[in-house]
Design an enzyme around this catalytic site. Sequence first.
Site, PDB file in Angstrom:
ATOM      1  N   PRO A  37       0.857  -1.191   0.000  1.00  0.00           N
ATOM      2  CA  PRO A  37       0.000   0.000   0.000  1.00  0.00           C
ATOM      3  C   PRO A  37       0.890   1.236   0.000  1.00  0.00           C
ATOM      4  CG  PRO A  37       0.036  -1.027   2.190  1.00  0.00           C
ATOM      5  CD  PRO A  37       0.843  -1.907   1.284  1.00  0.00           C
ATOM      6  N   CYS A 123       1.186   2.791  10.290  1.00  0.00           N
ATOM      7  CA  CYS A 123       1.481   4.110   9.709  1.00  0.00           C
ATOM      8  C   CYS A 123       2.075   5.023  10.792  1.00  0.00           C
ATOM      9  CB  CYS A 123       0.221   4.736   9.122  1.00  0.00           C
ATOM     10  SG  CYS A 123       0.544   6.377   8.431  1.00  0.00           S
ATOM     11  N   LYS A 162      -1.187  -5.101   8.803  1.00  0.00           N
ATOM     12  CA  LYS A 162       0.187  -4.657   8.492  1.00  0.00           C
ATOM     13  C   LYS A 162       0.676  -3.770   9.631  1.00  0.00           C
ATOM     14  CE  LYS A 162       2.848  -2.342   4.792  1.00  0.00           C
ATOM     15  NZ  LYS A 162       3.146  -0.985   5.231  1.00  0.00           N
ATOM     16  N   ASN A 223       8.525  -7.042   4.745  1.00  0.00           N
ATOM     17  CA  ASN A 223       8.565  -5.765   4.032  1.00  0.00           C
ATOM     18  C   ASN A 223       9.668  -4.890   4.619  1.00  0.00           C
ATOM     19  OD1 ASN A 223       6.877  -2.738   4.518  1.00  0.00           O
ATOM     20  ND2 ASN A 223       7.573  -3.351   2.501  1.00  0.00           N
ATOM     21  N   GLY A 224      10.284  -4.108   3.735  1.00  0.00           N
ATOM     22  CA  GLY A 224      11.283  -3.136   4.185  1.00  0.00           C
ATOM     23  C   GLY A 224      12.584  -3.266   3.419  1.00  0.00           C
TER      24      GLY A 224
HETATM   25  C1  LIG Z   1       4.774   7.438  -0.178  1.00  0.00           C
HETATM   26  C2  LIG Z   1       4.476   6.299   0.752  1.00  0.00           C
HETATM   27  C3  LIG Z   1       3.163   5.988   1.051  1.00  0.00           C
HETATM   28  C4  LIG Z   1       2.860   4.920   1.912  1.00  0.00           C
HETATM   29  N1  LIG Z   1       1.558   4.616   2.163  1.00  0.00           N
HETATM   30  C5  LIG Z   1       1.256   3.551   2.953  1.00  0.00           C
HETATM   31  C6  LIG Z   1      -0.096   3.180   3.191  1.00  0.00           C
HETATM   32  O1  LIG Z   1      -1.045   3.790   2.681  1.00  0.00           O
HETATM   33  N2  LIG Z   1      -0.317   2.113   4.014  1.00  0.00           N
HETATM   34  C7  LIG Z   1       0.712   1.394   4.581  1.00  0.00           C
HETATM   35  O2  LIG Z   1       0.469   0.425   5.302  1.00  0.00           O
HETATM   36  N3  LIG Z   1       1.988   1.719   4.346  1.00  0.00           N
HETATM   37  C8  LIG Z   1       2.280   2.763   3.550  1.00  0.00           C
HETATM   38  N4  LIG Z   1       3.580   3.066   3.291  1.00  0.00           N
HETATM   39  C9  LIG Z   1       4.636   2.180   3.810  1.00  0.00           C
HETATM   40  C10 LIG Z   1       5.022   1.121   2.775  1.00  0.00           C
HETATM   41  O3  LIG Z   1       3.923   0.297   2.446  1.00  0.00           O
HETATM   42  C11 LIG Z   1       6.178   0.248   3.291  1.00  0.00           C
HETATM   43  O4  LIG Z   1       5.771  -0.394   4.471  1.00  0.00           O
HETATM   44  C12 LIG Z   1       7.439   1.059   3.596  1.00  0.00           C
HETATM   45  O5  LIG Z   1       7.690   2.021   2.589  1.00  0.00           O
HETATM   46  C13 LIG Z   1       8.654   0.136   3.755  1.00  0.00           C
HETATM   47  O6  LIG Z   1       8.917  -0.566   2.574  1.00  0.00           O
HETATM   48  P1  LIG Z   1      10.125  -0.133   1.573  1.00  0.00           P
HETATM   49  O7  LIG Z   1      11.368   0.000   2.412  1.00  0.00           O
HETATM   50  O8  LIG Z   1      10.178  -1.254   0.564  1.00  0.00           O
HETATM   51  O9  LIG Z   1       9.734   1.182   0.970  1.00  0.00           O
HETATM   52  C14 LIG Z   1       3.904   4.148   2.478  1.00  0.00           C
HETATM   53  C15 LIG Z   1       5.227   4.466   2.167  1.00  0.00           C
HETATM   54  C16 LIG Z   1       5.526   5.523   1.319  1.00  0.00           C
HETATM   55  C17 LIG Z   1       6.970   5.817   0.999  1.00  0.00           C
END
Ligand SMILES: Cc1cc2nc3c(=O)[nH]c(=O)nc-3n(C[C@H](O)[C@H](O)[C@H](O)COP(=O)(O)O)c2cc1C
Length: 340
Positions: A37, A123, A162, A223-224
Amino acid sequence: MGKDERHDLLTMPYALPFAGPLSIGGLTVDPPLVLAPLAGLSSWPMRMLSRRCGAALCFSEMVAAAPVARNLAQADALYALRTHPDDRPLAIQLFGPRADELAEAARKLSAFEADIIDLNMGCPVRKVVHSGSGCALMRDLPRAAAIIRAVRAAVKVPLTVKFRLGWAQDGNEGLELARICEAEGVDAITVHARTRVQGFAGDPDFDRLAEIVSTVKIPVIGNGGIKSFRDAEHMLRHTGCAGIMVARGARGNPWIFSELIQGPNTPGPTVAERAEVALLHLQWMLDLFPPRKAVLEMRKHISWYSKGLPLACDLRRELQGLCEPEQVRDLVERYFIEGN
Ligand SMILES: Cc1cc2nc3c(=O)[nH]c(=O)nc-3n(C[C@H](O)[C@H](O)[C@H](O)COP(=O)(O)O)c2cc1C
């Protein structure tokens, strides 16, 4: 990438050492690769492009439960909830502080289009946390449990949650919440391997993710920090998670999913392929949003698609002044196609 190529991708043996397909309450996710998301980004055009490259499950951005519970037809989130017949399976993510509103919103959405209902308990954004939603629920586990119980009772579709490892480095809220999810009948969890204090920066902690994976029997999606095959391989070997969720690594790069399926030596997209996908993304955004809004949103995506192009800085500068779809098309053609 056409439908046949997508079929070939989805039936290929995994290059990553997954134990098998991911099963979420009877729904099979194969390969176990998931688009995260992403608020303001993961509307159906981005989801469809990720699916074409091999993502087998996509999440909507987070949607506030209260307006959906009150009146689905008038909810502000209607753009986020819009979908496409091929945009399946779809997990719709809800956030909010109240069990009754979350349960009612989940009930409506599961009757409408959600194949999975997901609850956001991770979040870190201050406004969300101050409203008692997102990460705030990791600090109020009895309320988190009451929410999960109410939503579980309200929907028959698979339910996922999540969240993060915890609030701060020394907290163990993630492990506790994982146990609660399992006890309350959640079908799978996604764990972002960072804490609230870390936000989106710093290294994900795969030791603590591994501890959660080994504690619960329900599938854990890791995730991450996944930006390449090597990152995913490292996470998978270290934690044994059942699936992998990509977030920022998929911005302007749906091909990350084909790399995760095919292996580290997968050739990246050509500049012409990038242009083709950027233009398709624009076209689909114009189907979803009014033209001005579509262009505004596409400025971010085109910047990401242009990463690494010789004149990417000039392109980004020009992009900022554009308002009309035709101008964006011309720009992509000039920089991606003629400029290379
Ligand atoms: C621009 C942006 C918007 C995000 N929106 C959501 C969201 O709506 N819901 C959610 O659970 N996480 C949200 N996240 C978190 C991501 O889903 C993810 O958990 C986080 O970016 C870590 O993963 P990554 O290191 O691969 O980016 C958002 C992250 C970013 C950067």
